[in-house]
Scaffold this motif. Structure first.
Motif, PDB file in Angstrom:
ATOM      1  N   ASP A  84       0.823  -1.214   0.000  1.00  0.00           N
ATOM      2  CA  ASP A  84       0.000   0.000   0.000  1.00  0.00           C
ATOM      3  C   ASP A  84       0.857   1.263   0.000  1.00  0.00           C
ATOM      4  O   ASP A  84       0.419   2.326  -0.427  1.00  0.00           O
ATOM      5  CB  ASP A  84      -0.888   0.042   1.248  1.00  0.00           C
ATOM      6  CG  ASP A  84      -1.805  -1.153   1.343  1.00  0.00           C
ATOM      7  OD1 ASP A  84      -2.434  -1.498   0.325  1.00  0.00           O
ATOM      8  OD2 ASP A  84      -1.881  -1.759   2.432  1.00  0.00           O
ATOM      9  N   ARG A  85       2.062   1.111   0.525  1.00  0.00           N
ATOM     10  CA  ARG A  85       2.933   2.273   0.717  1.00  0.00           C
ATOM     11  C   ARG A  85       4.390   1.812   0.619  1.00  0.00           C
ATOM     12  O   ARG A  85       4.748   0.752   1.139  1.00  0.00           O
ATOM     13  CB  ARG A  85       2.659   2.874   2.099  1.00  0.00           C
ATOM     14  CG  ARG A  85       3.492   4.062   2.476  1.00  0.00           C
ATOM     15  CD  ARG A  85       2.907   4.736   3.719  1.00  0.00           C
ATOM     16  NE  ARG A  85       2.865   3.861   4.884  1.00  0.00           N
ATOM     17  CZ  ARG A  85       2.091   4.088   5.952  1.00  0.00           C
ATOM     18  NH1 ARG A  85       1.263   5.105   5.983  1.00  0.00           N
ATOM     19  NH2 ARG A  85       2.132   3.261   6.980  1.00  0.00           N
ATOM     20  N   VAL A  86       5.225   2.592  -0.050  1.00  0.00           N
ATOM     21  CA  VAL A  86       6.635   2.213  -0.211  1.00  0.00           C
ATOM     22  C   VAL A  86       7.522   3.447  -0.047  1.00  0.00           C
ATOM     23  O   VAL A  86       7.239   4.505  -0.621  1.00  0.00           O
ATOM     24  CB  VAL A  86       6.916   1.587  -1.597  1.00  0.00           C
ATOM     25  CG1 VAL A  86       8.253   0.850  -1.573  1.00  0.00           C
ATOM     26  CG2 VAL A  86       5.806   0.656  -2.018  1.00  0.00           C
ATOM     27  N   ILE A  87       8.581   3.292   0.733  1.00  0.00           N
ATOM     28  CA  ILE A  87       9.612   4.326   0.833  1.00  0.00           C
ATOM     29  C   ILE A  87      10.675   3.958  -0.182  1.00  0.00           C
ATOM     30  O   ILE A  87      11.215   2.840  -0.156  1.00  0.00           O
ATOM     31  CB  ILE A  87      10.199   4.387   2.254  1.00  0.00           C
ATOM     32  CG1 ILE A  87       9.087   4.712   3.274  1.00  0.00           C
ATOM     33  CG2 ILE A  87      11.303   5.429   2.342  1.00  0.00           C
ATOM     34  CD1 ILE A  87       9.062   3.796   4.437  1.00  0.00           C
ATOM     35  N   VAL A  88      10.949   4.864  -1.108  1.00  0.00           N
ATOM     36  CA  VAL A  88      11.809   4.540  -2.252  1.00  0.00           C
ATOM     37  C   VAL A  88      12.857   5.625  -2.468  1.00  0.00           C
ATOM     38  O   VAL A  88      12.595   6.803  -2.243  1.00  0.00           O
ATOM     39  CB  VAL A  88      10.968   4.379  -3.541  1.00  0.00           C
ATOM     40  CG1 VAL A  88      10.123   3.132  -3.503  1.00  0.00           C
ATOM     41  CG2 VAL A  88      10.079   5.606  -3.775  1.00  0.00           C
ATOM     42  N   LEU A  92      11.499   9.164  -1.399  1.00  0.00           N
ATOM     43  CA  LEU A  92      10.104   9.546  -1.515  1.00  0.00           C
ATOM     44  C   LEU A  92       9.245   8.530  -0.771  1.00  0.00           C
ATOM     45  O   LEU A  92       9.647   7.376  -0.600  1.00  0.00           O
ATOM     46  CB  LEU A  92       9.654   9.562  -2.981  1.00  0.00           C
ATOM     47  CG  LEU A  92      10.431  10.400  -3.993  1.00  0.00           C
ATOM     48  CD1 LEU A  92       9.814  10.223  -5.380  1.00  0.00           C
ATOM     49  CD2 LEU A  92      10.465  11.869  -3.591  1.00  0.00           C
ATOM     50  N   VAL A  93       8.060   8.948  -0.371  1.00  0.00           N
ATOM     51  CA  VAL A  93       7.046   8.025   0.113  1.00  0.00           C
ATOM     52  C   VAL A  93       5.967   7.938  -0.957  1.00  0.00           C
ATOM     53  O   VAL A  93       5.352   8.954  -1.319  1.00  0.00           O
ATOM     54  CB  VAL A  93       6.429   8.485   1.449  1.00  0.00           C
ATOM     55  CG1 VAL A  93       5.291   7.552   1.853  1.00  0.00           C
ATOM     56  CG2 VAL A  93       7.484   8.529   2.543  1.00  0.00           C
ATOM     57  N   LEU A  94       5.775   6.747  -1.494  1.00  0.00           N
ATOM     58  CA  LEU A  94       4.717   6.497  -2.464  1.00  0.00           C
ATOM     59  C   LEU A  94       3.554   5.811  -1.751  1.00  0.00           C
ATOM     60  O   LEU A  94       3.764   4.906  -0.942  1.00  0.00           O
ATOM     61  CB  LEU A  94       5.213   5.577  -3.587  1.00  0.00           C
ATOM     62  CG  LEU A  94       6.500   5.964  -4.327  1.00  0.00           C
ATOM     63  CD1 LEU A  94       6.782   4.942  -5.429  1.00  0.00           C
ATOM     64  CD2 LEU A  94       6.416   7.367  -4.897  1.00  0.00           C
ATOM     65  N   GLU A  95       2.329   6.245  -2.052  1.00  0.00           N
ATOM     66  CA  GLU A  95       1.160   5.627  -1.437  1.00  0.00           C
ATOM     67  C   GLU A  95       0.065   5.407  -2.468  1.00  0.00           C
ATOM     68  O   GLU A  95      -0.054   6.161  -3.440  1.00  0.00           O
ATOM     69  CB  GLU A  95       0.634   6.496  -0.293  1.00  0.00           C
ATOM     70  CG  GLU A  95       1.663   6.717   0.819  1.00  0.00           C
ATOM     71  CD  GLU A  95       1.048   7.197   2.124  1.00  0.00           C
ATOM     72  OE1 GLU A  95       0.254   6.447   2.724  1.00  0.00           O
ATOM     73  OE2 GLU A  95       1.365   8.322   2.536  1.00  0.00           O
ATOM     74  N   SER A  96      -0.717   4.381  -2.236  1.00  0.00           N
ATOM     75  CA  SER A  96      -1.852   4.107  -3.123  1.00  0.00           C
ATOM     76  C   SER A  96      -2.906   5.192  -2.945  1.00  0.00           C
ATOM     77  O   SER A  96      -3.000   5.820  -1.884  1.00  0.00           O
ATOM     78  CB  SER A  96      -2.458   2.743  -2.813  1.00  0.00           C
ATOM     79  OG  SER A  96      -3.108   2.770  -1.548  1.00  0.00           O
TER      80      SER A  96
END
Length: 399
Positions: free
Chosen positions: A180-184, A228-232
């Motif tokens: 649901d969420r990834v720190i990339v 970055l923090v990516l989220e759905s």
């Protein structure tokens, strides 16, 4: 437009600032971070300049409030700072509340310490704790532990496109429903290994790098971390999260030309940009600005320029600039920090200047933006091309 991935947090440390705000101020005021080497004992001192962060490892440890009895190397320390800022910026209170992962990238990993003791560990038993810090995967695990993340952790190392590929992988994991969420992002420290390696390739300049200039002589190496923090969109709606920007497209290709040189016609770069546009559903005319890879090496800028012309056409290339004249080339971290810069461009409708440019390249009619420019921006391309022909493009869109 295709499915978009929300960006809800970002963090950075580089030679022009220890956080997002400091980096933004430096970009606005044309304050570069290229300087003489101070932190590394090398015979290249006085011969080359780098984008060095003027904080010692001990100062970074203190900044992070880590135990003195640790085996954390510089690459990981920088990554911890940037990843923590990104998580805080995303207002994440419980990092494990949703299916959350970390995709980190590096090329240097723990070499800044292990290269000093490789042949003499038996003479320095107190340094043997750093042996396990040498590999790239260890840095990701340490960053995850620092964030108290219990979910998926992965490491990518594809040279200078590493962080772009980490961001791309994170987006795919969200799209597939795996997370649901990834720190990339990516992190790399300066080391003697990389200084000597790039020097042996004869692609370092003895002065300041000059991207896309006819007289360019080579790059300045730098160190940095950007995450970055990516989220759905489901999490964003449920949490009523503020979205900084969207990752609307991405592409990766390999021109299979040479171990360290880009192909003459920019085939890998062309395919990566083409794929990013295809995934986004945007047309080439929709791109308002390109944060180019722009390393200031003779080969790269020529190859990238030709790829830009192939994609956009003569006299139709969007305004572009390279921010590497500010920070140096930060290798695996480059796409991470330039993602932050691309988002700042979108948020503030600003094109950051391509420093040190004087003379247009004789091979084509392309001139980067050389002064700070205000312009309404909706979509920004960011290019990152690595050794081995691994080429990646990210496409960011305004929230």
């Amino acid at each position: 437009m295709g499915c978009k991935i929300a960006i809800t947090g970002m963090g950075i440390i580089s030679s022009i600032g220890n956080n997002v705000e400091e980096n933004f101020v430096s970009l606005q005021t044309r304050k570069h971070g290229i300087s003489e080497i101070e932190n590394i004992d090398t015979n290249l001192v006085g011969k080359i300049k780098t984008g060095e962060i003027k904080l010692s490892n001990q100062e970074l440890v203190n900044k992070l409030c880590l135990s003195e009895d640790n085996n954390i190397t510089r690459t990981t320390l920088l990554g911890m700072i940037a990843a923590k800022e990104a998580v805080d910026n995303a207002s994440i209170k419980d990092i494990n509340e949703y299916k959350t992962g970390l995709i980190s990238s590096t090329s240097v990993a723990g070499m800044d310490v292990t290269e000093k003791y490789f042949y003499t560990y038996e003479d320095f038993p107190e340094m043997q704790k750093y042996i396990s810090s040498h590999d790239a995967g260890n840095s990701s695990l340490d960053i995850a532990d620092f964030l108290q993340l219990k979910g998926m952790v992965a490491t990518i190392s594809t040279a200078c496109s590493s962080a772009a590929n980490a961001i791309m992988m994170g987006a795919k994991l969200i799209k597939s429903g795996t997370l649901d969420r990834v720190i990339v992002g990516g992190t790399d420290a300066l080391s003697k290994f990389t200084l000597n390696g790039f020097n042996s390739l004869m692609i370092l300049t003895d002065s300041y790098n000059t991207p896309f200039d006819n007289g360019r002589k080579g790059l300045n190496l730098g160190e940095a971390a950007g995450f970055l923090v990516l989220e759905s969109e489901e999490v964003v709606k449920k949490e009523n999260k503020k979205v900084l920007a969207y990752l609307s497209g991405y592409g990766n290709a390999n021109d299979a030309h040479h171990q360290t040189a880009s192909s003459d016609n920019g085939q890998g770069a062309f395919l990566a940009m083409e794929k990013a546009l295809e995934i986004s559903g945007l047309q080439k005319e929709d791109i308002d600005y390109i944060n180019v890879h722009g390393t200031a090496t003779p080969n790269n800028d020529l190859s990238e320029g030709r790829a830009l012309l192939r994609i956009f056409g003569e006299n139709k290339v969007p305004e572009f600039s390279s921010t590497k004249a500010f920070t140096g080339h930060t290798l695996a971290a480059a796409a991470g920090i330039e993602a932050v810069y691309s988002i700042l461009s979108l948020q503030h409708n600003m094109i950051f200047p391509n420093l040190n440019f004087k003379t247009k390249m004789e091979e084509f009619d392309l001139t980067p933006v050389t002064e700070m420019k205000q312009k309404e921006l909706r979509h920004v391309l960011s290019n990152s091309f690595g050794f081995g022909g691994n080429c990646s493009t990210l496409l960011f869109s305004k929230a």
